[in-house]
Write an enzyme that holds these catalytic residues in place. Sequence first.
Site, mmCIF file in Angstrom:
data_model
loop_
_atom_site.group_PDB
_atom_site.id
_atom_site.type_symbol
_atom_site.label_atom_id
_atom_site.label_comp_id
_atom_site.label_asym_id
_atom_site.label_seq_id
_atom_site.Cartn_x
_atom_site.Cartn_y
_atom_site.Cartn_z
ATOM 1 N N HIS A 104 -2.820 0.634 -0.356
ATOM 2 C CA HIS A 104 -2.988 0.353 1.064
ATOM 3 C C HIS A 104 -3.022 1.707 1.785
ATOM 4 O O HIS A 104 -2.320 2.631 1.380
ATOM 5 C CB HIS A 104 -1.763 -0.442 1.538
ATOM 6 C CG HIS A 104 -1.984 -1.242 2.791
ATOM 7 N ND1 HIS A 104 -3.167 -1.292 3.459
ATOM 8 C CD2 HIS A 104 -1.142 -2.042 3.491
ATOM 9 C CE1 HIS A 104 -3.053 -2.088 4.510
ATOM 10 N NE2 HIS A 104 -1.835 -2.552 4.556
ATOM 11 N N SER A 146 -25.741 -32.478 6.142
ATOM 12 C CA SER A 146 -26.561 -33.454 6.859
ATOM 13 C C SER A 146 -27.261 -32.758 8.031
ATOM 14 O O SER A 146 -26.762 -31.751 8.558
ATOM 15 C CB SER A 146 -25.679 -34.579 7.396
ATOM 16 O OG SER A 146 -24.909 -34.100 8.481
ATOM 17 N N TYR A 155 7.898 -3.880 -8.412
ATOM 18 C CA TYR A 155 7.404 -4.965 -9.263
ATOM 19 C C TYR A 155 7.395 -6.267 -8.466
ATOM 20 O O TYR A 155 7.942 -7.276 -8.874
ATOM 21 C CB TYR A 155 8.287 -5.051 -10.525
ATOM 22 C CG TYR A 155 7.574 -5.642 -11.709
ATOM 23 C CD1 TYR A 155 6.596 -4.917 -12.391
ATOM 24 C CD2 TYR A 155 7.857 -6.937 -12.139
ATOM 25 C CE1 TYR A 155 5.924 -5.460 -13.469
ATOM 26 C CE2 TYR A 155 7.192 -7.483 -13.223
ATOM 27 C CZ TYR A 155 6.236 -6.737 -13.884
ATOM 28 O OH TYR A 155 5.570 -7.285 -14.962
ATOM 29 N N ASP A 214 5.561 -2.147 2.084
ATOM 30 C CA ASP A 214 5.244 -1.028 2.979
ATOM 31 C C ASP A 214 6.492 -0.503 3.682
ATOM 32 O O ASP A 214 6.639 0.704 3.901
ATOM 33 C CB ASP A 214 4.161 -1.440 3.980
ATOM 34 C CG ASP A 214 2.824 -1.681 3.271
ATOM 35 O OD1 ASP A 214 2.436 -0.850 2.437
ATOM 36 O OD2 ASP A 214 2.191 -2.709 3.540
ATOM 37 N N ALA A 215 7.429 -1.399 4.047
ATOM 38 C CA ALA A 215 8.667 -0.956 4.716
ATOM 39 C C ALA A 215 9.550 -0.161 3.748
ATOM 40 O O ALA A 215 10.107 0.888 4.111
ATOM 41 C CB ALA A 215 9.423 -2.158 5.261
ATOM 42 N N GLU A 232 -6.352 -9.601 8.173
ATOM 43 C CA GLU A 232 -5.268 -10.562 7.933
ATOM 44 C C GLU A 232 -4.755 -11.180 9.234
ATOM 45 O O GLU A 232 -4.347 -12.337 9.255
ATOM 46 C CB GLU A 232 -4.141 -9.942 7.096
ATOM 47 C CG GLU A 232 -3.418 -8.792 7.731
ATOM 48 C CD GLU A 232 -2.760 -7.844 6.731
ATOM 49 O OE1 GLU A 232 -2.989 -7.964 5.515
ATOM 50 O OE2 GLU A 232 -2.011 -6.954 7.181
ATOM 51 N N GLY A 248 -1.856 -9.770 -6.003
ATOM 52 C CA GLY A 248 -1.590 -9.283 -7.356
ATOM 53 C C GLY A 248 -1.648 -10.414 -8.370
ATOM 54 O O GLY A 248 -2.006 -10.216 -9.535
ATOM 55 N N VAL A 292 4.507 -8.041 -5.865
ATOM 56 C CA VAL A 292 3.307 -8.859 -6.038
ATOM 57 C C VAL A 292 2.205 -8.049 -6.732
ATOM 58 O O VAL A 292 1.664 -8.454 -7.766
ATOM 59 C CB VAL A 292 2.793 -9.386 -4.676
ATOM 60 C CG1 VAL A 292 1.588 -10.295 -4.889
ATOM 61 C CG2 VAL A 292 3.889 -10.139 -3.945
HETATM 62 N N1 LIG Z 1 0.673 -8.488 -1.788
HETATM 63 C C1 LIG Z 1 -0.531 -8.183 -2.255
HETATM 64 O O1 LIG Z 1 -1.081 -8.919 -3.048
HETATM 65 C C2 LIG Z 1 -1.214 -6.914 -1.851
HETATM 66 C C3 LIG Z 1 -2.611 -6.851 -1.886
HETATM 67 C C4 LIG Z 1 -3.243 -5.625 -1.694
HETATM 68 C C5 LIG Z 1 -2.452 -4.507 -1.414
HETATM 69 N N2 LIG Z 1 -1.097 -4.605 -1.334
HETATM 70 C C6 LIG Z 1 -0.294 -3.400 -1.089
HETATM 71 O O2 LIG Z 1 0.412 -3.111 -2.301
HETATM 72 C C7 LIG Z 1 1.682 -2.515 -1.972
HETATM 73 C C8 LIG Z 1 2.782 -3.361 -2.590
HETATM 74 O O3 LIG Z 1 2.742 -4.620 -1.957
HETATM 75 P P1 LIG Z 1 3.464 -5.905 -2.565
HETATM 76 O O4 LIG Z 1 3.082 -7.050 -1.702
HETATM 77 O O5 LIG Z 1 3.263 -5.948 -4.026
HETATM 78 O O6 LIG Z 1 4.955 -5.508 -2.233
HETATM 79 P P2 LIG Z 1 6.223 -6.421 -2.269
HETATM 80 O O7 LIG Z 1 6.012 -7.565 -3.170
HETATM 81 O O8 LIG Z 1 6.676 -6.686 -0.899
HETATM 82 O O9 LIG Z 1 7.191 -5.332 -2.947
HETATM 83 C C9 LIG Z 1 8.340 -5.679 -3.390
HETATM 84 C C10 LIG Z 1 8.843 -4.525 -4.260
HETATM 85 O O10 LIG Z 1 9.482 -3.574 -3.407
HETATM 86 C C11 LIG Z 1 10.843 -3.462 -3.848
HETATM 87 N N3 LIG Z 1 11.709 -3.133 -2.734
HETATM 88 C C12 LIG Z 1 11.767 -3.734 -1.509
HETATM 89 N N4 LIG Z 1 12.681 -3.123 -0.740
HETATM 90 C C13 LIG Z 1 13.231 -2.132 -1.489
HETATM 91 C C14 LIG Z 1 14.195 -1.137 -1.251
HETATM 92 N N5 LIG Z 1 14.797 -1.035 -0.061
HETATM 93 N N6 LIG Z 1 14.491 -0.280 -2.245
HETATM 94 C C15 LIG Z 1 13.878 -0.364 -3.445
HETATM 95 N N7 LIG Z 1 12.934 -1.275 -3.730
HETATM 96 C C16 LIG Z 1 12.612 -2.144 -2.758
HETATM 97 C C17 LIG Z 1 11.144 -4.836 -4.444
HETATM 98 O O11 LIG Z 1 12.275 -4.799 -5.256
HETATM 99 P P3 LIG Z 1 13.324 -6.029 -5.165
HETATM 100 O O12 LIG Z 1 12.622 -7.207 -5.732
HETATM 101 O O13 LIG Z 1 14.449 -5.529 -5.952
HETATM 102 O O14 LIG Z 1 13.612 -6.219 -3.698
HETATM 103 C C18 LIG Z 1 9.839 -5.075 -5.231
HETATM 104 O O15 LIG Z 1 9.819 -4.319 -6.406
HETATM 105 C C19 LIG Z 1 1.755 -2.474 -0.458
HETATM 106 O O16 LIG Z 1 1.300 -1.212 -0.029
HETATM 107 C C20 LIG Z 1 0.777 -3.552 -0.021
HETATM 108 O O17 LIG Z 1 0.259 -3.332 1.267
HETATM 109 C C21 LIG Z 1 -0.464 -5.775 -1.553
#
Ligand SMILES: NC(=O)c1ccc[n+]([C@@H]2O[C@H](COP(=O)([O-])OP(=O)(O)OC[C@H]3O[C@@H](n4cnc5c(N)ncnc54)[C@H](OP(=O)(O)O)[C@@H]3O)[C@@H](O)[C@H]2O)c1
Length: 374
Positions: free
Chosen positions: A124, A270, A38, A100-101, A212, A153, A40
Amino acid sequence: MAKLNFGGVEENVVTREEFPLSKAQQVLKNETVAVIGYGVQGPGQALNQKDNGINVIVGQRKDSKTWDKAIRDGFVPGETLFEIEEALQKGTIICYLLSDAAQIALWPTVKKHLTAGKALYFSHGFGITFNEQTGIIPPKDVDVFLVAPKGSGTSLRRMFLQGRGLNSSYAIYQDATGKAFDRVIALGIAVGSGYLFETDFKREVYSDLTGERGTLMGAIQGIFAAQYEVLRAKGHTPSEAFNETVEELTQSLMPLVAENGMDWMYANCSTTAQRGALDWWKKFRDVTKPVFNELYESVAAGKESQRSIDSNSRPDYREKLEVELKELRESELWQAGKTVRSLRPENQNASAKENTSSTKEVFRKQALKTESIG
Ligand SMILES: NC(=O)c1ccc[n+]([C@@H]2O[C@H](COP(=O)([O-])OP(=O)(O)OC[C@H]3O[C@@H](n4cnc5c(N)ncnc54)[C@H](OP(=O)(O)O)[C@@H]3O)[C@@H](O)[C@H]2O)c1
């Protein structure tokens, strides 16, 4: 599915006309969509699906502010909000939206719950394309696909609430059930996509990592810095250098390019600006193209993904990130930007309004500039 002509090349596109929300609801009516993460994308995609009448649950680790955010957004613990593993168990479609990590770290748990006929959804192509680095190799009897919204998001949600839609790409990696196409498009419509264009996992991640690092974020900052530094070295003030490098671009020109294209913007500035832009753009293309080629090769060789995995998996990732962001934030360019932003009429507070002559002069110059660019 429609075939549309993009600058002479035909591509498959799915719009809401051919695949209306009612059809998406029909396709997903017996599914439980588990949005895992939950951050972005998670909120945007989960809330849009919920508002679109899809049976959506959220999986999120509990000891976290993000859990509380999901509650504030209306997800109910034990009903629509669960610990990750419970959500994985309940979901028939798993939307894997951890960072992704984190996707790498949690993969063994996810895999355990991918029983036959379920679907694994990404936003992704990273995890699958670089599976030698991520270890994400799904079982053969599940569908695997992606919907990648082309934006944050936050924008996905905002545009949904405005009755608009962000465009997304979609790709099918594995169709185990024979239903993968309907499932992926239904999800794409349900998460709030305006339209969906076809790609594959590899092309999605290669173009995304290139974009990016390139024009969307990396190259643009590099070009800003180069021009700003030259103007400063030649004796121009920070406000002038910033206005000519960033402010005019973001405030005046890019919205026009977004609306009408570059040729229209060139045609409506211009004649002096027009002549200069037409004379110089190819030179910039030729100088930067080798760097873009180097960048693409680095992406394709897996170097960028490995670097991202290595740095984002470190425990001190956030502290190191903050040091790098601080350097940008405290650079003269972005400090000048802060002042310039504060001078925008919509950002002015009462005291700044009283600060008369110099401010008025800046406005006057900006107004003249905007007029000359049309
Ligand atoms: N950012 C964008 O707008 C965007 C756009 C297009 C595609 N994408 C893709 O969408 C996917 C999600 O991206 P995002 O940017 O939304 O991700 P993000 O915000 O980095 O994800 C954070 C989520 O991962 C959880 N998390 C992180 N480390 C964790 C761990 N060790 N164990 C359990 N939960 C963990 C976080 O929980 P906590 O809060 O508890 O840490 C949170 O729910 C990715 O594949 C990304 O490439 C993203």
